[in-house]
Scaffold this motif. Structure first.
Motif, PDB file in Angstrom:
ATOM      1  N   TRP A 111      -2.798  -8.300   0.863  1.00 35.95           N
ATOM      2  CA  TRP A 111      -2.268  -7.832   0.628  1.00 35.95           C
ATOM      3  C   TRP A 111      -1.265  -7.522   2.192  1.00 35.95           C
ATOM      4  N   SER A 136     -10.266   1.903  -8.190  1.00 33.28           N
ATOM      5  CA  SER A 136      -9.242   2.636  -7.335  1.00 33.28           C
ATOM      6  C   SER A 136      -8.790   3.249  -5.845  1.00 33.28           C
ATOM      7  N   ARG A 140      -6.240   2.102  -3.279  1.00 35.55           N
ATOM      8  CA  ARG A 140      -5.375   3.500  -3.034  1.00 35.55           C
ATOM      9  C   ARG A 140      -5.753   2.950  -1.723  1.00 35.55           C
ATOM     10  N   THR A 143      -3.553   0.416   0.180  1.00 32.48           N
ATOM     11  CA  THR A 143      -2.020   0.018   0.235  1.00 32.48           C
ATOM     12  C   THR A 143      -1.145   1.526   0.011  1.00 32.48           C
ATOM     13  N   GLY A 144      -1.647   2.706  -0.058  1.00 32.85           N
ATOM     14  CA  GLY A 144      -1.531   3.661   0.392  1.00 32.85           C
ATOM     15  C   GLY A 144      -0.588   4.819  -1.087  1.00 32.85           C
ATOM     16  N   THR A 145      -0.629   4.125  -1.696  1.00 32.71           N
ATOM     17  CA  THR A 145      -0.177   4.643  -3.297  1.00 32.71           C
ATOM     18  C   THR A 145      -1.399   4.275  -4.442  1.00 32.71           C
ATOM     19  N   ARG A 146      -1.105   5.204  -5.362  1.00 35.00           N
ATOM     20  CA  ARG A 146      -1.747   4.768  -6.881  1.00 35.00           C
ATOM     21  C   ARG A 146      -2.138   3.408  -7.369  1.00 35.00           C
ATOM     22  N   TRP A 147      -2.850   2.620  -7.948  1.00 35.65           N
ATOM     23  CA  TRP A 147      -2.718   2.259  -8.285  1.00 35.65           C
ATOM     24  C   TRP A 147      -4.101   1.236  -9.106  1.00 35.65           C
TER      25      TRP A 147
END
Length: 162
Positions: A111, A136, A140, A143-147
């Motif tokens: 990543w 998940s 998160r 990445t700092g975002t919802r996956w």
């Protein structure tokens, strides 16, 4: 003179059981009709799952209504067995055991130029020395975002159902 009186078991059925024919018809029933039957039998909107799921759940419901469902003691026993298997952990319960990687498996994902390594534990996952309950949560954190963690680590194709 003796008259013959057949036993009830030897009498021909005047009307055969319609349930097997109804179940067989599900395979060729158009999907909109399956959804209509769902609304009728479950008194709710049909889920967005695939056709095979609708067929199997409708088949079960038709039989349940015709012949009766599980006995309450059977339901209690199944729930108790489920608790023994997953310890009441809802996250574990939602993941099919045959789809979950075995403990000790290392999941590797690059990543933004950095290799991320997750180890599968018997009861969760480990990333950077910390335990996590779900992939998940790790995705998160990375990445700092919802996956969806299963998609992020390549364990599930997000474009197909199931």
């Amino acid at each position: 003179m003796t008259t013959f009186s057949p036993s009830p078991a030897s009498l021909p059925l005047t009307s055969p059981d319609p349930i097997p024919a109804r179940l067989a018809a599900l395979k060729t029933t158009p999907t909109p009709e399956l959804k209509r039957q769902w609304r009728e039998l479950f008194e709710s909107e049909p889920p967005t799952f695939n056709r095979r799921y609708l067929e199997s759940r409708l088949a079960y419901r038709i039989q349940e209504l015709a012949y009766g469902g599980l006995k309450p003691e059977t339901v209690r026993r199944l729930e108790a067995l489920g608790e023994q298997l997953d310890g009441g952990n809802v996250v574990t319960r939602r993941i099919r055991a045959d789809l979950r990687p075995i403990a000790g498996t290392r999941l590797i994902r690059e990543w933004q130029g950095t290799e991320q390594v997750v180890t599968v534990l018997p009861e969760g996952f480990e990333w950077q020395g910390r335990p996590y309950q779900s992939l998940s949560a790790i995705a998160r954190a990375i990445t700092g975002t919802r996956w969806n963690g299963w998609v992020f680590f390549g364990l599930k194709n997000h474009r197909r159902a199931g």
